[in-house]
Design an enzyme around this catalytic site. Structure first.
Site, PDB file in Angstrom:
ATOM      1  N   SER A  52       0.825  -1.213   0.000  1.00  0.00           N
ATOM      2  CA  SER A  52       0.000   0.000   0.000  1.00  0.00           C
ATOM      3  C   SER A  52       0.857   1.259   0.000  1.00  0.00           C
ATOM      4  O   SER A  52       1.991   1.271   0.466  1.00  0.00           O
ATOM      5  CB  SER A  52      -0.904   0.016   1.232  1.00  0.00           C
TER       6      SER A  52
HETATM    7  N1  SAH Z   1      -0.344  -5.117   4.025  1.00  0.00           N
HETATM    8  C1  SAH Z   1       0.338  -5.417   2.800  1.00  0.00           C
HETATM    9  C2  SAH Z   1      -0.515  -5.098   1.593  1.00  0.00           C
HETATM   10  C3  SAH Z   1      -0.927  -6.337   0.971  1.00  0.00           C
HETATM   11  S1  SAH Z   1      -1.996  -6.330  -0.406  1.00  0.00           S
HETATM   12  C4  SAH Z   1       1.690  -4.740   2.713  1.00  0.00           C
HETATM   13  O1  SAH Z   1       2.002  -3.915   3.574  1.00  0.00           O
HETATM   14  O2  SAH Z   1       2.458  -5.060   1.809  1.00  0.00           O
HETATM   15  C5  SAH Z   1      -3.209  -7.480   0.190  1.00  0.00           C
HETATM   16  C6  SAH Z   1      -2.746  -8.869   0.463  1.00  0.00           C
HETATM   17  O3  SAH Z   1      -3.881  -9.612   0.896  1.00  0.00           O
HETATM   18  C7  SAH Z   1      -2.197  -9.612  -0.751  1.00  0.00           C
HETATM   19  O4  SAH Z   1      -0.907 -10.052  -0.478  1.00  0.00           O
HETATM   20  C8  SAH Z   1      -3.162 -10.793  -0.924  1.00  0.00           C
HETATM   21  O5  SAH Z   1      -2.525 -11.978  -1.355  1.00  0.00           O
HETATM   22  C9  SAH Z   1      -3.722 -10.953   0.473  1.00  0.00           C
HETATM   23  N2  SAH Z   1      -5.004 -11.641   0.569  1.00  0.00           N
HETATM   24  C10 SAH Z   1      -6.077 -11.569  -0.264  1.00  0.00           C
HETATM   25  N3  SAH Z   1      -7.074 -12.350   0.186  1.00  0.00           N
HETATM   26  C11 SAH Z   1      -6.639 -12.921   1.343  1.00  0.00           C
HETATM   27  C12 SAH Z   1      -7.212 -13.849   2.263  1.00  0.00           C
HETATM   28  N4  SAH Z   1      -8.464 -14.331   2.124  1.00  0.00           N
HETATM   29  N5  SAH Z   1      -6.479 -14.224   3.321  1.00  0.00           N
HETATM   30  C13 SAH Z   1      -5.208 -13.748   3.498  1.00  0.00           C
HETATM   31  N6  SAH Z   1      -4.614 -12.896   2.654  1.00  0.00           N
HETATM   32  C14 SAH Z   1      -5.313 -12.480   1.582  1.00  0.00           C
END
Ligand code: SAH
Length: 202
Positions: A52
């Site tokens: 993000s």
């Molecule tokens: N907080 C992260 C941003 C990640 S983007 C950072 O600082 O980099 C969102 C993430 O959520 C992705 O990596 C995606 O794979 C994950 N995601 C999507 N659906 C999910 C689920 N049901 N359970 C766990 N992770 C999930």
């Protein structure tokens, strides 16, 4: 980055600002992107996901009004950057990621950088993490049509949850505060997150 992109846009929580100033964002992106690590935008990570924008990470942490001893659940570990920031503001972070490869990379980075109060889990975060519940704070970093009931069930009394809610038509951050059996919801800023993908077996 902290002054221009975060503080000047109205984030005043001093512990969030301090955390943003200490976590080395360049260590959470691919070496090719290290020069862009402090840019005012999300960046691509593996598996077609994103880390993000710095302002959004700070805004979510500020909305969550995190206290030093809070137990935090992050859904969507991605790069591990958000977990690192949350770990500097709260007491302990459990973070869950559905892509095993992302979870492994994030866990290694967090360990190398010495973030000892973070545990990375692989699985479907829309079910929460019942074995570690309840949580004072739940930070969901992927968007869904609704807040999963399992997450609301795992929110402690007086606990706070933020999540991007909506679909292609647009998403908004939603803040939910538990007050006993009641849940008080506040709609916040428009945002654009990758989707929360629940496990189809469920
Ligand atoms: N907080 C992260 C941003 C990640 S983007 C950072 O600082 O980099 C969102 C993430 O959520 C992705 O990596 C995606 O794979 C994950 N995601 C999507 N659906 C999910 C689920 N049901 N359970 C766990 N992770 C999930």
């Amino acid at each position: 980055m902290v002054e221009r992109q975060v503080r000047d846009r109205g984030i005043t929580d001093v512990r969030v600002l301090a955390a943003m100033a200490t976590v080395p964002r360049e260590r959470f992106v691919d070496v090719d992107l290290a020069d862009a690590a402090y840019a005012d935008r999300p960046l691509p990570i593996e598996e077609g996901q994103t880390i993000s924008q710095p302002f959004i990470v700070a805004a979510m942490a500020a909305y969550l009004e995190i206290e030093p001893a809070d137990r935090i659940l992050e859904v969507g570990t991605g790069s591990g950057y958000g977990a690192a920031v949350l770990s500097r503001v709260g007491g302990h972070v459990d973070t869950i990621e559905r892509h095993a490869r992302l979870a492994e990379t994030a866990a290694r980075r967090l360990a190398d950088l010495g973030y000892a109060n973070v545990d990375v889990h692989v699985g479907d975060g829309s079910r929460g993490l019942p074995e570690r519940a309840p949580f004072d704070v739940i930070c969901v970093t992927a968007a869904g049509a609704d807040v999963p009931v399992a997450l609301l069930d795992q929110l402690a009394d007086a606990g706070r949850l933020v999540m991007p809610v909506g679909g292609r038509g647009g998403q908004r951050l939603v803040l939910i505060r538990r007050q006993g059996d009641d849940l008080v919801e506040t709609d916040l800023d428009p945002v654009a997150f990758v989707p929360l993908v629940p496990d189809r077996e469920s």
